[in-house]
Write a protein that holds these residues in place. Sequence first.
Motif, short mmCIF file in Angstrom:
data_model
loop_
_atom_site.label_atom_id
_atom_site.label_comp_id
_atom_site.label_asym_id
_atom_site.label_seq_id
_atom_site.Cartn_x
_atom_site.Cartn_y
_atom_site.Cartn_z
N HIS A 1 0.81 -1.22 0.00
CA HIS A 1 0.00 0.00 0.00
C HIS A 1 0.84 1.27 0.00
N GLY B 1 1.06 8.65 -2.49
CA GLY B 1 0.17 9.44 -3.36
C GLY B 1 -0.80 10.30 -2.55
N ALA B 2 -1.37 9.74 -1.47
CA ALA B 2 -2.29 10.50 -0.63
C ALA B 2 -1.56 11.65 0.06
N PRO C 1 2.58 2.87 -2.36
CA PRO C 1 2.29 3.88 -3.40
C PRO C 1 1.03 4.70 -3.09
N TRP C 2 0.02 4.07 -2.52
CA TRP C 2 -1.22 4.79 -2.17
C TRP C 2 -0.97 5.78 -1.03
N ILE C 3 -0.16 5.37 -0.09
CA ILE C 3 0.16 6.24 1.06
C ILE C 3 0.94 7.46 0.58
#
Length: 126
Positions: A10, A16-17, A12-14
């Motif tokens: 996760h 990106g956020a 990349p999502w962290i």
Amino acid sequence: MLAEATVVPHLPWIIGAALAIGAAGVAGWIHTTKLKIKHGYPLEGMWGQSLKPSTDGQTAQRVTLLTQENAEMRAELSSVKDRLANVERIVTDSGFSVSNEIERLRDESNSGAGVPLTDRKAEVHG
């Protein structure tokens, strides 16, 4: 190793956020600054010092003129309010009757206080 296995997929999502939140904050700050400039609010530097608009002689003179104009307008408004109060008092006064006053004035003019209009024409042309 169990925590790394759940966080790494996760990541990349962290990241990106976090970047999206940072970009939203910067965009909001830029928008707020544009609004301050547009509406004439003072801008402040990092330590609270005033950057724009700077106060100069022209600004002080403009404030003085606007203050004088404001005082004049308040005085004029006060006199208009007084006049309006007098008009309201006259109109709403129970002892005042416009038609009675008009009839009284007509009766006074017809009582022979002057030359009738038809006789005046003869005097002017004759």
